[in-house]
Design a protein around this motif. Structure first.
Motif, PDB file in Angstrom:
ATOM      1  N   LYS A 284     -26.333  54.886  18.085  1.00 32.83           N
ATOM      2  CA  LYS A 284     -25.907  53.567  18.565  1.00 32.83           C
ATOM      3  C   LYS A 284     -25.453  52.561  16.758  1.00 32.83           C
ATOM      4  CE  LYS A 284     -25.856  53.086  23.139  1.00 32.83           C
ATOM      5  NZ  LYS A 284     -26.525  52.158  24.235  1.00 32.83           N
ATOM      6  N   VAL A 285     -27.075  52.535  16.189  1.00 38.17           N
ATOM      7  CA  VAL A 285     -27.705  51.523  15.277  1.00 38.17           C
ATOM      8  C   VAL A 285     -26.000  52.404  14.033  1.00 38.17           C
ATOM      9  CG1 VAL A 285     -29.247  50.492  12.982  1.00 38.17           C
ATOM     10  CG2 VAL A 285     -28.763  51.052  15.875  1.00 38.17           C
ATOM     11  N   ILE A 286     -26.616  53.254  14.177  1.00 37.10           N
ATOM     12  CA  ILE A 286     -25.643  54.046  12.903  1.00 37.10           C
ATOM     13  C   ILE A 286     -23.933  53.957  12.866  1.00 37.10           C
ATOM     14  CG2 ILE A 286     -25.248  56.572  11.720  1.00 37.10           C
ATOM     15  CD1 ILE A 286     -27.957  57.512  12.159  1.00 37.10           C
ATOM     16  N   ILE A 287     -23.726  54.119  14.447  1.00 38.39           N
ATOM     17  CA  ILE A 287     -22.289  54.065  14.443  1.00 38.39           C
ATOM     18  C   ILE A 287     -21.857  52.493  14.358  1.00 38.39           C
ATOM     19  CG2 ILE A 287     -20.449  53.420  16.352  1.00 38.39           C
ATOM     20  CD1 ILE A 287     -21.162  56.119  17.683  1.00 38.39           C
ATOM     21  N   ALA A 288     -22.960  51.424  14.400  1.00 33.05           N
ATOM     22  CA  ALA A 288     -21.909  50.005  14.219  1.00 33.05           C
ATOM     23  C   ALA A 288     -22.263  49.433  13.064  1.00 33.05           C
ATOM     24  CB  ALA A 288     -23.289  48.963  14.919  1.00 33.05           C
TER      25      ALA A 288
END
Length: 354
Positions: free
Chosen positions: A113-117
């Motif tokens: 999720k952090v990478i996508i954000a």
């Protein structure tokens, strides 16, 4: 099957995007990723995706929902691109690097999720800089350099530069071999949806004959964003340089919201005015979609069938499949022969009534 190639049916509600050697198709809260693997087999993965807009009425209001739907689509798009890439990493698994290890140690299960954000944030920043701020910078420099250019001409020059950058960017990336194959899968995606929405059975032959251009395409959305931004900034002008840049950033949600409502309308309407306004977006798709190979069409069909019952969709539109028509005609012939051979009073002599 009764064909309806001239009149488009009501929208199927499905949409998707091209991924690495494959297609993602989404229908409501379900999506499927179909990929042609190196061994030429088709792998299909079906998953659930609940939009963060769901259940939040305020985010679903017209002109507000556009920006949030766009973000939601970006989240799903990055997830499915990563998923499609994983099929080709299976044979070449490597140890995670230092940065990946640090991320996993720092965020644990939330790493993805952090990478996508971060990817979305970086993409938005680059897009705003390239397609919003850079054209204005060019126009402002032109205003200072050329005495015959005034405040009234700045938005016009800015708009021209925007369109040129957009078209140039698409033409440039289309020269890359991998991107060209992605554009071919993009064409297969559109062809599948057009095939269904024009009342045809989802077969390779029918899909091949269908159009690769579709009014609900993301390419059309991006072009509409640029066009609407040009119109808005022609109307909203200021001599204060720093305020020009601030206005362009602050009005991004407004522009995205208006653009989304137009694309939504275009996908559901055959109005002549709407169709005329949709033409430039369809022209842009000549760059971002290419004619696919039959093997690519097979992948797209697999993705569609994993999340969408196209036969039921055709039935709801009053369209009968050819095989069902033939079955009904065979049954009618058998019944007709049975009636013609039956003579009243003849039979086995037994009465099977109770």
């Amino acid at each position: 099957m009764k064909k309806n190639v001239m009149n488009q049916l009501y929208p199927s509600g499905i949409g998707g995007q091209a991924v690495l050697e494959g297609i993602m198709m989404r229908n409501q809260n379900q999506y499927a990723v179909a990929v042609r693997k190196p061994d030429q087999t088709i792998e299909v993965v079906k998953k659930e995706h609940k939009s963060f807009i769901e259940g939040r009425k305020i985010l679903s209001l017209p002109f507000i929902r556009g920006i949030f739907n766009f973000i939601d689509s970006m989240v799903l798009g990055i997830k499915t691109l990563t998923l499609s890439a994983s099929f080709f990493d299976e044979e070449e698994e490597e140890e995670p690097g230092r940065f990946e290890t640090w991320l996993m140690n720092k965020f644990g299960e939330k790493t993805e999720k952090v990478i996508i954000a971060f990817t979305i944030f970086l993409s938005v920043v680059l897009a705003v800089g390239l397609f919003m701020l850079l054209p204005l910078l060019v126009a402002d420099i032109a205003e200072r350099v050329f005495p015959f250019i005034g405040e009234a001409q700045v938005p016009v020059i800015e708009g021209i530069v925007k369109i040129l950058i957009f078209i140039g960017y698409l033409l440039l990336i289309s020269l890359m071999k991998d991107i060209r194959r992605t554009f071919m899968y993009h064409g297969a995606e559109h062809k599948c949806i057009n095939c269904i929405e024009h009342g045809n059975a989802l077969t390779v032959e029918n899909v091949r004959r269908s159009s690769r251009f579709h009014k609900r395409c993301g390419t059309s959305f991006l072009l509409i964003v640029l066009v609407i931004s040009i119109v808005i900034f022609l109307l909203i002008r200021t001599k204060v340089i720093w305020l020009r840049y601030l206005i362009r950033i602050l009005l991004i949600p407004v522009i995205a919201g208006i653009s989304y409502e137009f694309i939504r309308l275009a996908g559901r309407s055959e109005n002549r005015v709407v169709n005329a306004l949709s033409k430039p977006g369809l022209w842009m798709q000549k760059i971002t979609t290419k004619e696919p190979e039959d093997e690519m069409i097979e992948v797209a069909i697999a993705a569609v069938e994993a999340v969408f019952d196209w036969k039921d969709y055709l039935h709801q539109n009053g369209i009968e499949l050819e095989e069902e028509k033939q079955k009904r005609e065979r049954e009618a012939r058998v019944l007709s022969r049975a009636k013609s051979q039956y003579k009243e009073g003849e039979g086995s002599g037994y009465n099977w009534k109770f």
